[in-house]
Design a protein around this motif. Sequence first.
Motif, PDB file in Angstrom:
ATOM      1  N   HIS A  15     116.147 -73.392  73.150  1.00  0.00           N
ATOM      2  CA  HIS A  15     115.925 -73.467  74.599  1.00  0.00           C
ATOM      3  C   HIS A  15     115.034 -72.309  75.053  1.00  0.00           C
ATOM      4  O   HIS A  15     114.081 -72.497  75.816  1.00  0.00           O
ATOM      5  CB  HIS A  15     117.281 -73.432  75.299  1.00  0.00           C
ATOM      6  CG  HIS A  15     117.227 -73.401  76.791  1.00  0.00           C
ATOM      7  ND1 HIS A  15     116.454 -74.263  77.549  1.00  0.00           N
ATOM      8  CD2 HIS A  15     117.864 -72.583  77.687  1.00  0.00           C
ATOM      9  CE1 HIS A  15     116.622 -73.988  78.836  1.00  0.00           C
ATOM     10  NE2 HIS A  15     117.472 -72.981  78.939  1.00  0.00           N
ATOM     11  N   ASN A  59     123.934 -66.256  74.707  1.00  0.00           N
ATOM     12  CA  ASN A  59     123.130 -66.762  75.824  1.00  0.00           C
ATOM     13  C   ASN A  59     122.585 -65.624  76.682  1.00  0.00           C
ATOM     14  O   ASN A  59     121.449 -65.679  77.154  1.00  0.00           O
ATOM     15  CB  ASN A  59     123.962 -67.709  76.686  1.00  0.00           C
ATOM     16  CG  ASN A  59     124.235 -69.031  75.988  1.00  0.00           C
ATOM     17  OD1 ASN A  59     123.633 -69.348  74.956  1.00  0.00           O
ATOM     18  ND2 ASN A  59     125.142 -69.811  76.538  1.00  0.00           N
ATOM     19  N   GLU A  69     116.810 -69.988  81.362  1.00  0.00           N
ATOM     20  CA  GLU A  69     117.814 -70.199  82.402  1.00  0.00           C
ATOM     21  C   GLU A  69     119.024 -70.932  81.844  1.00  0.00           C
ATOM     22  O   GLU A  69     118.878 -71.932  81.134  1.00  0.00           O
ATOM     23  CB  GLU A  69     117.212 -71.023  83.545  1.00  0.00           C
ATOM     24  CG  GLU A  69     118.188 -71.317  84.671  1.00  0.00           C
ATOM     25  CD  GLU A  69     117.615 -72.195  85.758  1.00  0.00           C
ATOM     26  OE1 GLU A  69     118.367 -72.529  86.691  1.00  0.00           O
ATOM     27  OE2 GLU A  69     116.417 -72.554  85.663  1.00  0.00           O
ATOM     28  N   PHE A  70     120.191 -70.419  82.149  1.00  0.00           N
ATOM     29  CA  PHE A  70     121.445 -71.092  81.846  1.00  0.00           C
ATOM     30  C   PHE A  70     122.120 -71.352  83.190  1.00  0.00           C
ATOM     31  O   PHE A  70     122.631 -70.435  83.819  1.00  0.00           O
ATOM     32  CB  PHE A  70     122.317 -70.234  80.930  1.00  0.00           C
ATOM     33  CG  PHE A  70     121.713 -70.018  79.565  1.00  0.00           C
ATOM     34  CD1 PHE A  70     121.998 -70.880  78.524  1.00  0.00           C
ATOM     35  CD2 PHE A  70     120.826 -68.965  79.341  1.00  0.00           C
ATOM     36  CE1 PHE A  70     121.427 -70.692  77.273  1.00  0.00           C
ATOM     37  CE2 PHE A  70     120.246 -68.771  78.093  1.00  0.00           C
ATOM     38  CZ  PHE A  70     120.546 -69.639  77.052  1.00  0.00           C
ATOM     39  N   GLY A  71     122.066 -72.597  83.630  1.00  0.00           N
ATOM     40  CA  GLY A  71     122.444 -72.916  84.999  1.00  0.00           C
ATOM     41  C   GLY A  71     123.936 -72.990  85.253  1.00  0.00           C
ATOM     42  O   GLY A  71     124.747 -73.100  84.313  1.00  0.00           O
ATOM     43  N   TYR A  74     125.752 -75.965  83.680  1.00  0.00           N
ATOM     44  CA  TYR A  74     126.034 -75.754  82.257  1.00  0.00           C
ATOM     45  C   TYR A  74     127.266 -74.864  82.091  1.00  0.00           C
ATOM     46  O   TYR A  74     128.147 -75.152  81.271  1.00  0.00           O
ATOM     47  CB  TYR A  74     124.816 -75.119  81.586  1.00  0.00           C
ATOM     48  CG  TYR A  74     125.106 -74.432  80.272  1.00  0.00           C
ATOM     49  CD1 TYR A  74     125.303 -75.162  79.108  1.00  0.00           C
ATOM     50  CD2 TYR A  74     125.194 -73.042  80.200  1.00  0.00           C
ATOM     51  CE1 TYR A  74     125.578 -74.528  77.900  1.00  0.00           C
ATOM     52  CE2 TYR A  74     125.453 -72.395  78.999  1.00  0.00           C
ATOM     53  CZ  TYR A  74     125.651 -73.145  77.853  1.00  0.00           C
ATOM     54  OH  TYR A  74     125.918 -72.512  76.666  1.00  0.00           O
ATOM     55  N   ARG A 114     116.646 -78.570  78.974  1.00  0.00           N
ATOM     56  CA  ARG A 114     116.916 -78.247  80.384  1.00  0.00           C
ATOM     57  C   ARG A 114     118.071 -79.094  80.907  1.00  0.00           C
ATOM     58  O   ARG A 114     118.898 -78.619  81.690  1.00  0.00           O
ATOM     59  CB  ARG A 114     115.669 -78.460  81.250  1.00  0.00           C
ATOM     60  CG  ARG A 114     114.610 -77.390  81.094  1.00  0.00           C
ATOM     61  CD  ARG A 114     113.580 -77.450  82.217  1.00  0.00           C
ATOM     62  NE  ARG A 114     112.925 -78.749  82.319  1.00  0.00           N
ATOM     63  CZ  ARG A 114     111.851 -79.100  81.610  1.00  0.00           C
ATOM     64  NH1 ARG A 114     111.332 -78.264  80.730  1.00  0.00           N
ATOM     65  NH2 ARG A 114     111.303 -80.291  81.769  1.00  0.00           N
ATOM     66  N   TYR A 117     121.182 -77.176  79.297  1.00  0.00           N
ATOM     67  CA  TYR A 117     121.380 -75.759  79.625  1.00  0.00           C
ATOM     68  C   TYR A 117     121.216 -75.431  81.115  1.00  0.00           C
ATOM     69  O   TYR A 117     121.697 -74.395  81.564  1.00  0.00           O
ATOM     70  CB  TYR A 117     120.433 -74.896  78.798  1.00  0.00           C
ATOM     71  CG  TYR A 117     120.903 -74.710  77.377  1.00  0.00           C
ATOM     72  CD1 TYR A 117     122.034 -73.952  77.079  1.00  0.00           C
ATOM     73  CD2 TYR A 117     120.236 -75.308  76.319  1.00  0.00           C
ATOM     74  CE1 TYR A 117     122.487 -73.794  75.783  1.00  0.00           C
ATOM     75  CE2 TYR A 117     120.664 -75.150  75.009  1.00  0.00           C
ATOM     76  CZ  TYR A 117     121.793 -74.388  74.754  1.00  0.00           C
ATOM     77  OH  TYR A 117     122.234 -74.233  73.458  1.00  0.00           O
ATOM     78  N   VAL A 118     120.544 -76.277  81.854  1.00  0.00           N
ATOM     79  CA  VAL A 118     120.373 -76.033  83.288  1.00  0.00           C
ATOM     80  C   VAL A 118     121.209 -77.013  84.108  1.00  0.00           C
ATOM     81  O   VAL A 118     121.979 -76.624  84.982  1.00  0.00           O
ATOM     82  CB  VAL A 118     118.888 -76.110  83.697  1.00  0.00           C
ATOM     83  CG1 VAL A 118     118.737 -75.879  85.208  1.00  0.00           C
ATOM     84  CG2 VAL A 118     118.068 -75.074  82.925  1.00  0.00           C
ATOM     85  N   ASP A 119     121.087 -78.316  83.771  1.00  0.00           N
ATOM     86  CA  ASP A 119     121.752 -79.342  84.577  1.00  0.00           C
ATOM     87  C   ASP A 119     123.168 -79.650  84.110  1.00  0.00           C
ATOM     88  O   ASP A 119     123.895 -80.379  84.782  1.00  0.00           O
ATOM     89  CB  ASP A 119     120.931 -80.634  84.566  1.00  0.00           C
ATOM     90  CG  ASP A 119     119.529 -80.430  85.135  1.00  0.00           C
ATOM     91  OD1 ASP A 119     119.370 -79.536  85.995  1.00  0.00           O
ATOM     92  OD2 ASP A 119     118.606 -81.150  84.718  1.00  0.00           O
TER      93      ASP A 119
END
Length: 202
Positions: A15, A59, A69-71, A74, A114, A117-119
């Motif tokens: 990622h 992370n 980015e780790f949202g 996630y 994404r 890890y984001v959504d």
Amino acid sequence: MKLVYVFDAYCGWSHGFSPTLTEITRRHPDLPVEVVSGGLFTGARRVPIREFGYVQGANAKIAELTGAEFGPAYERLIADGSFVMDSEAAARGISALRAAAPERAAELAAALQRAFYVDGLSLSEAATYHAVAEEAGLSAEAVAAAFTGPDAAAQARADFRRAARYGVQGFPTLLAVDGDRVTVLAVGHATAAAVEAALGAA
């Protein structure tokens, strides 16, 4: 010559490498890029995420080094530790997306990461591939259907074998392949400038 990007969709370092790969493909639009799933979490490693105690620390390091980015979605997904990262399912998804737009494989791999890890979307769900395909302007229904089909499963297994043949032991690994000659350009974290220098030497 072509680039072969061996990654795992459930690998945080992969990622973090996405911006580097995106920049390299932007600089070399005529250089083909093949994306191969490596199979990080398969077999005995396909267990609840709580069994990998290093995940959040790793992370944080990835974010520090790469800006990845780790949202919040996630973080919520993995909060109770029960989520299972299944790299075989993710490899089937990559296969389905890759079949729909092979020339966009690197872009789609980044989009899939994404999504996780984001959504905070599971890469074991057909709905995730529907969403990623729709966002990319592909046939969402076709990609979601392909994810559950036999061809994607066969391609996932073929990807794992191919990664092993290349001798890849860490993800991500970026290779330059020219006939029988294989040059390692990057393993894990690398800047675009570092990859560019290695590519020039290759």
